[in-house]
Design an enzyme around this catalytic site. Structure first.
Site, PDB file in Angstrom:
ATOM      1  N   GLU A 135      -9.392   0.630   5.414  1.00 34.87           N
ATOM      2  CA  GLU A 135     -10.087  -0.185   6.422  1.00 34.87           C
ATOM      3  C   GLU A 135     -10.603  -1.449   5.750  1.00 34.87           C
ATOM      4  O   GLU A 135     -10.609  -1.541   4.516  1.00 34.87           O
ATOM      5  CB  GLU A 135     -11.247   0.616   7.032  1.00 34.87           C
ATOM      6  CG  GLU A 135     -10.733   1.888   7.691  1.00 34.87           C
ATOM      7  CD  GLU A 135     -11.826   2.706   8.377  1.00 34.87           C
ATOM      8  OE1 GLU A 135     -13.016   2.306   8.315  1.00 34.87           O
ATOM      9  OE2 GLU A 135     -11.466   3.743   8.953  1.00 34.87           O
ATOM     10  N   SER A 140     -10.594   0.998  -1.809  1.00 32.23           N
ATOM     11  CA  SER A 140     -10.602   1.905  -2.960  1.00 32.23           C
ATOM     12  C   SER A 140     -11.402   3.168  -2.673  1.00 32.23           C
ATOM     13  O   SER A 140     -11.153   4.209  -3.277  1.00 32.23           O
ATOM     14  CB  SER A 140     -11.202   1.196  -4.184  1.00 32.23           C
ATOM     15  OG  SER A 140     -10.393   0.100  -4.538  1.00 32.23           O
ATOM     16  N   THR A 166       1.192  -1.020   6.079  1.00 34.77           N
ATOM     17  CA  THR A 166       2.629  -1.319   5.998  1.00 34.77           C
ATOM     18  C   THR A 166       3.340  -0.726   7.220  1.00 34.77           C
ATOM     19  O   THR A 166       3.099   0.439   7.579  1.00 34.77           O
ATOM     20  CB  THR A 166       3.209  -0.724   4.701  1.00 34.77           C
ATOM     21  OG1 THR A 166       2.501  -1.281   3.601  1.00 34.77           O
ATOM     22  CG2 THR A 166       4.703  -1.022   4.572  1.00 34.77           C
ATOM     23  N   GLY A 341      12.418 -21.091 -17.346  1.00 37.18           N
ATOM     24  CA  GLY A 341      11.871 -22.441 -17.246  1.00 37.18           C
ATOM     25  C   GLY A 341      11.595 -22.819 -15.801  1.00 37.18           C
ATOM     26  O   GLY A 341      11.145 -21.985 -15.011  1.00 37.18           O
ATOM     27  N   GLU A 365      -1.954   1.704  -3.227  1.00 36.28           N
ATOM     28  CA  GLU A 365      -1.797   3.058  -3.783  1.00 36.28           C
ATOM     29  C   GLU A 365      -2.740   3.302  -4.957  1.00 36.28           C
ATOM     30  O   GLU A 365      -2.406   3.998  -5.914  1.00 36.28           O
ATOM     31  CB  GLU A 365      -0.342   3.290  -4.233  1.00 36.28           C
ATOM     32  CG  GLU A 365       0.646   3.310  -3.111  1.00 36.28           C
ATOM     33  CD  GLU A 365       0.535   4.552  -2.259  1.00 36.28           C
ATOM     34  OE1 GLU A 365      -0.260   5.443  -2.598  1.00 36.28           O
ATOM     35  OE2 GLU A 365       1.219   4.613  -1.231  1.00 36.28           O
ATOM     36  N   GLY A 366      -3.933   2.713  -4.889  1.00 40.12           N
ATOM     37  CA  GLY A 366      -4.913   2.830  -5.965  1.00 40.12           C
ATOM     38  C   GLY A 366      -4.743   1.663  -6.919  1.00 40.12           C
ATOM     39  O   GLY A 366      -3.671   1.483  -7.515  1.00 40.12           O
TER      40      GLY A 366
END
Ligand code: TGC
Ligand code: FAD
Length: 386
Positions: A135, A140, A166, A341, A365-366
């Site tokens: 949310e 975390s 996702t 480059g 995913e953490g």
């Protein structure tokens, strides 16, 4: 010699694993690689068509048993993730979220009715799933989520929102985690339910070939049968995360491998100061350091894969793999880019796209910090999260 030959990784695989890897690699090279820079540039993904193709390929939920899923081993699944991510992390995300988050949640915690209703269609790519845990103020620390589900007779009424989801705005079904009077519970939510809406997040600079959305639930009424019966508490969603994190342990190395291969090819043909860039010691050091980290990461992934197949892998070991392999992969992609480059900042070459994508992979995913603290807690016995 290519970089995987250096570590003789093939000798660690059985025939079926090699065949699955080669099939997915061929598919990626033929059907995805020619389009990926355009999809990334335009910030879009033809996810519905792709899901059907990936369903035919048999990789959606391939590590699950029954219900149209192939039931392969963990290493085979990891290798498929790796070949997807060698094209783009967004494609691996599509596979991870479908198979390891949405399908796994239903497969592992769902009722027989939920499994029959969704898994065969999801394995075939005819239905797309998403997984709503994060949310706006609970990323975390999902334990602080506000989305809630309240009993109303036999029904549940869902209110709240999820962010950074996702496939959210293209999904047919959302697995949504919500606070209830009886701990955090999971719900199987058809996205055509009244009270469900999804808004696609725009202007991303990472994972551009992936749909990321906000989900909103306004007095969304669900039948009692929408509850995932076998998941109660935060261990439910975290159990799904173990699966997806495992896929990332292999997957991120795909992005790293592709970056390194592009850099080696480029260095062989690009002349600077009258000889190929690859003939300079500084370039060789970069290439060797990248190849060593890639090989080490692959050995770690293989070891964790075999532990997973033996049923002994722990969440801390998954954290070690996610922490190391994503961190090393983004370093490889960035270093590979330097070899190119100015050409390295063009979408014509993949390393900068991989590096940009891996910024998301470091976070989702953490985060790196979360996995460091998981391992730190295991090693010291001290909880440094709060
Ligand atoms: P804590 O007290 O440690 O644990 C709470 C309960 O969960 C159990 N548990 C686990 N179970 C299975 N697998 C794990 N990895 C587990 N870790 C913990 C634990 O045993 C306990 O069970 P019980 O029965 O005693 O209640 O929980 P905590 O609140 O201290 O949090 C731990 C922490 C910070 C590690 C966890 O919250 C965490 O992992 N946070 C990161 C959140 C995260 O990764 N979100 C990802 C969202 S999905 C996503 O990003 C998809 S990206 C798209 C793609 O994959 O491509
Ligand atoms: P925060 O938790 O706010 O963290 C901010 C910073 O603080 C980070 O560096 C973090 O490591 C650090 N931090 C946090 N706690 C501590 C601590 N105790 N000590 C030290 N540092 C700390 N989520 C889903 O549920 N489903 C999805 O499908 C999904 N897809 C995603 C796709 C993309 C492209 C992205 C970018 C994210 C996706 N997410 C998804 C969300 C993702 O899981 C979260 O972004 C992630 O868990 C981090 O949460 P946050 O962004 O709120 O960061």
């Amino acid at each position: 010699m290519d970089t995987t030959e250096l570590y003789a990784i093939d000798s660690l695989l059985d025939d079926e694993e090699r065949a699955i890897r080669d099939t997915v690699r061929d598919f990626g090279d033929r059907e995805l690689r020619p389009h990926i820079a355009t999809w990334f540039d335009e910030g879009r993904l033809p996810a519905r068509d792709l899901a059907r193709e990936l369903g035919k390929l048999g990789i959606l939920g391939m590590h699950l048993d029954g219900y149209g899923c192939a039931g392969t081993g963990s290493v085979a699944y990891g290798l498929a993730c790796q070949e997807m991510e060698a094209v783009d992390s967004g494609l691996r995300s599509l596979v991870s979220v479908q198979g390891s988050l949405a399908m796994y949640a239903i497969h592992h915690y769902g009722s027989e009715e939920q499994k029959q209703a969704w898994l065969p269609r999801m394995a075939a790519g005819e239905a797309i799933g998403c997984f709503g845990l994060t949310e706006s103020d609970a990323g975390s620390n999902p334990a602080s989520m506000r989305t809630n589900a309240k009993r109303d007779g036999a029904d549940w009424v869902l209110n709240g929102s999820k962010l950074w989801i996702t496939n959210g705005s293209i999904a047919d079904v959302a697995v949504v985690w919500a606070r209830t009077d009886d701990r955090i519970r999971g719900f199987v939510v058809p996205t055509d339910s009244t009270g469900f809406s999804a808004n696609e997040i725009q202007q991303k600079l990472s994972l551009r070939a992936s749909v990321t959305s906000e989900l909103v639930f306004e007095d969304l009424r669900l039948p009692g049968s929408a509850l995932l019966p076998e998941a109660a508490g935060l261990g439910g969603p975290l159990g799904c995360l173990n699966e997806a994190r495992f896929g990332i342990i292999f997957g991120a190395l795909g992005a790293a491998r592709d970056s390194l291969e592009v850099a080696v090819d480029y260095a062989r043909t690009r002349e600077v100061f009258d000889k190929p860039l690859s003939a300079y010691q500084l370039t060789q050091k970069k290439i060797v350091d990248m190849a060593v980290e890639l090989g080490n990461g692959m050995l770690l992934a293989m070891h964790l894969g075999r532990l997973k197949e033996a049923g002994t892998i722990t969440p801390e070991q998954v954290s070690v793999g996610k922490l190391n392999n994503v961190r090393k992969s983004i370093e490889i992609a960035r270093e590979a880019r330097t070899i190119l480059g100015a050409n390295g900042i063009s979408l014509e070459y993949s390393p900068i796209r991989h590096a940009a994508n891996l910024e998301s992979v470091l976070t989702y995913e953490g985060t790196t910090e979360v996995h460091t603290l998981v391992v730190g807690r295991a090693l010291t016995g001290e909880n440094a999260f709060s």
